[in-house]
Design a protein around this motif. Structure first.
Motif, PDB file in Angstrom:
ATOM      1  N   HIS A 197       6.530   7.814  -7.408  1.00 56.25           N
ATOM      2  CA  HIS A 197       6.280   9.083  -6.716  1.00 56.25           C
ATOM      3  C   HIS A 197       5.473   8.914  -5.432  1.00 56.25           C
ATOM      4  CE1 HIS A 197       7.479  10.596 -10.672  1.00 56.25           C
ATOM      5  NE2 HIS A 197       7.915  11.619  -9.983  1.00 56.25           N
ATOM      6  N   SER A 198       5.255   7.681  -5.026  1.00 55.76           N
ATOM      7  CA  SER A 198       4.456   7.429  -3.830  1.00 55.76           C
ATOM      8  C   SER A 198       5.353   7.048  -2.653  1.00 55.76           C
ATOM      9  CB  SER A 198       3.443   6.320  -4.105  1.00 55.76           C
ATOM     10  OG  SER A 198       4.103   5.098  -4.403  1.00 55.76           O
ATOM     11  N   LYS A 199       4.731   7.017  -1.480  1.00 58.47           N
ATOM     12  CA  LYS A 199       5.425   6.645  -0.252  1.00 58.47           C
ATOM     13  C   LYS A 199       4.690   5.467   0.386  1.00 58.47           C
ATOM     14  CE  LYS A 199       6.779  11.367   0.624  1.00 58.47           C
ATOM     15  NZ  LYS A 199       6.617  12.551   1.449  1.00 58.47           N
ATOM     16  N   PRO A 200       5.409   4.621   1.114  1.00 60.07           N
ATOM     17  CA  PRO A 200       4.744   3.514   1.805  1.00 60.07           C
ATOM     18  C   PRO A 200       3.625   4.030   2.716  1.00 60.07           C
ATOM     19  CG  PRO A 200       7.111   3.233   1.884  1.00 60.07           C
ATOM     20  CD  PRO A 200       6.864   4.612   1.333  1.00 60.07           C
ATOM     21  N   TYR A 201       2.566   3.235   2.805  1.00 58.25           N
ATOM     22  CA  TYR A 201       1.399   3.590   3.602  1.00 58.25           C
ATOM     23  C   TYR A 201       0.949   2.353   4.371  1.00 58.25           C
ATOM     24  CZ  TYR A 201      -3.371   5.158   4.630  1.00 58.25           C
ATOM     25  OH  TYR A 201      -4.532   5.503   5.244  1.00 58.25           O
ATOM     26  N   LEU A 202       0.663   2.518   5.635  1.00 55.97           N
ATOM     27  CA  LEU A 202       0.163   1.413   6.441  1.00 55.97           C
ATOM     28  C   LEU A 202      -1.331   1.597   6.647  1.00 55.97           C
ATOM     29  CD1 LEU A 202       2.994   1.209   9.099  1.00 55.97           C
ATOM     30  CD2 LEU A 202       2.668  -0.239   7.101  1.00 55.97           C
TER      31      LEU A 202
ATOM     32  N   TYR B  18       0.867  -1.170   0.000  1.00 52.46           N
ATOM     33  CA  TYR B  18       0.000   0.000   0.000  1.00 52.46           C
ATOM     34  C   TYR B  18       0.903   1.219   0.000  1.00 52.46           C
ATOM     35  CZ  TYR B  18      -4.125  -2.789   1.046  1.00 52.46           C
ATOM     36  OH  TYR B  18      -5.153  -3.692   0.987  1.00 52.46           O
ATOM     37  N   ARG B  19       0.568   2.179  -0.872  1.00 51.31           N
ATOM     38  CA  ARG B  19       1.368   3.387  -0.975  1.00 51.31           C
ATOM     39  C   ARG B  19       0.423   4.575  -1.132  1.00 51.31           C
ATOM     40  NH1 ARG B  19       6.767   2.159  -1.739  1.00 51.31           N
ATOM     41  NH2 ARG B  19       7.230   4.120  -2.776  1.00 51.31           N
ATOM     42  N   ILE B  20       0.898   5.760  -0.730  1.00 57.58           N
ATOM     43  CA  ILE B  20       0.104   6.973  -0.883  1.00 57.58           C
ATOM     44  C   ILE B  20       0.832   7.924  -1.819  1.00 57.58           C
ATOM     45  CG2 ILE B  20       1.065   8.061   1.193  1.00 57.58           C
ATOM     46  CD1 ILE B  20      -1.822   9.239   1.625  1.00 57.58           C
ATOM     47  N   VAL B  21       0.062   8.590  -2.680  1.00 60.92           N
ATOM     48  CA  VAL B  21       0.656   9.495  -3.663  1.00 60.92           C
ATOM     49  C   VAL B  21      -0.171  10.776  -3.750  1.00 60.92           C
ATOM     50  CG1 VAL B  21      -0.572   8.469  -5.635  1.00 60.92           C
ATOM     51  CG2 VAL B  21       1.588   9.671  -6.013  1.00 60.92           C
ATOM     52  N   ASP B  22       0.537  11.889  -3.845  1.00 58.30           N
ATOM     53  CA  ASP B  22      -0.066  13.203  -4.088  1.00 58.30           C
ATOM     54  C   ASP B  22      -0.040  13.394  -5.599  1.00 58.30           C
ATOM     55  OD1 ASP B  22      -0.702  15.884  -4.389  1.00 58.30           O
ATOM     56  OD2 ASP B  22       0.818  16.601  -2.978  1.00 58.30           O
ATOM     57  N   ILE B  23      -1.206  13.508  -6.220  1.00 61.61           N
ATOM     58  CA  ILE B  23      -1.208  13.599  -7.684  1.00 61.61           C
ATOM     59  C   ILE B  23      -1.128  15.031  -8.213  1.00 61.61           C
ATOM     60  CG2 ILE B  23      -2.423  11.404  -7.929  1.00 61.61           C
ATOM     61  CD1 ILE B  23      -4.685  13.387  -9.118  1.00 61.61           C
ATOM     62  N   ARG B  24      -1.107  16.019  -7.331  1.00 63.65           N
ATOM     63  CA  ARG B  24      -1.052  17.408  -7.809  1.00 63.65           C
ATOM     64  C   ARG B  24       0.101  17.680  -8.765  1.00 63.65           C
ATOM     65  NH1 ARG B  24      -2.114  20.075  -2.023  1.00 63.65           N
ATOM     66  NH2 ARG B  24      -0.748  18.326  -1.578  1.00 63.65           N
TER      67      ARG B  24
END
Length: 82
Positions: free
Chosen positions: A76-81, A25-31
């Protein structure tokens, strides 16, 4: 490695939580990707929340054939828990 997205969830403004085929799971800011007229609709938060996963393409899509490359999203994403 080719990345494919299994699921997505819009979270804080213009961020997506993505589940990749690796189980990560990863989180990304798409801006940073919202450049050019094709991505203009994504600047509207209500439209942005219409995101879905195209299982055939393995990436996120929005109405109007708007999509983003899953490998670029991964980079461009970061790990997400969750």
């Amino acid at each position: 490695m080719m990345h494919e997205i299994r699921s997505t969830q819009p979270v804080e403004p213009f961020h997506l939580v993505l589940e990749f085929n690796s189980g990560e799971y990863r989180i990304v800011d798409i801006r940073p990707f919202l450049k050019g007229p094709v991505f203009e609709p994504l600047k509207n938060e209500r439209f942005f929340k219409q995101v879905k996963v195209d299982r055939d393409a393995g990436t996120v899509v929005w109405p109007g054939d708007i999509d983003l490359d899953p490998d670029v999203l991964y980079e461009h994403s970061k790990p997400y828990l969750p």
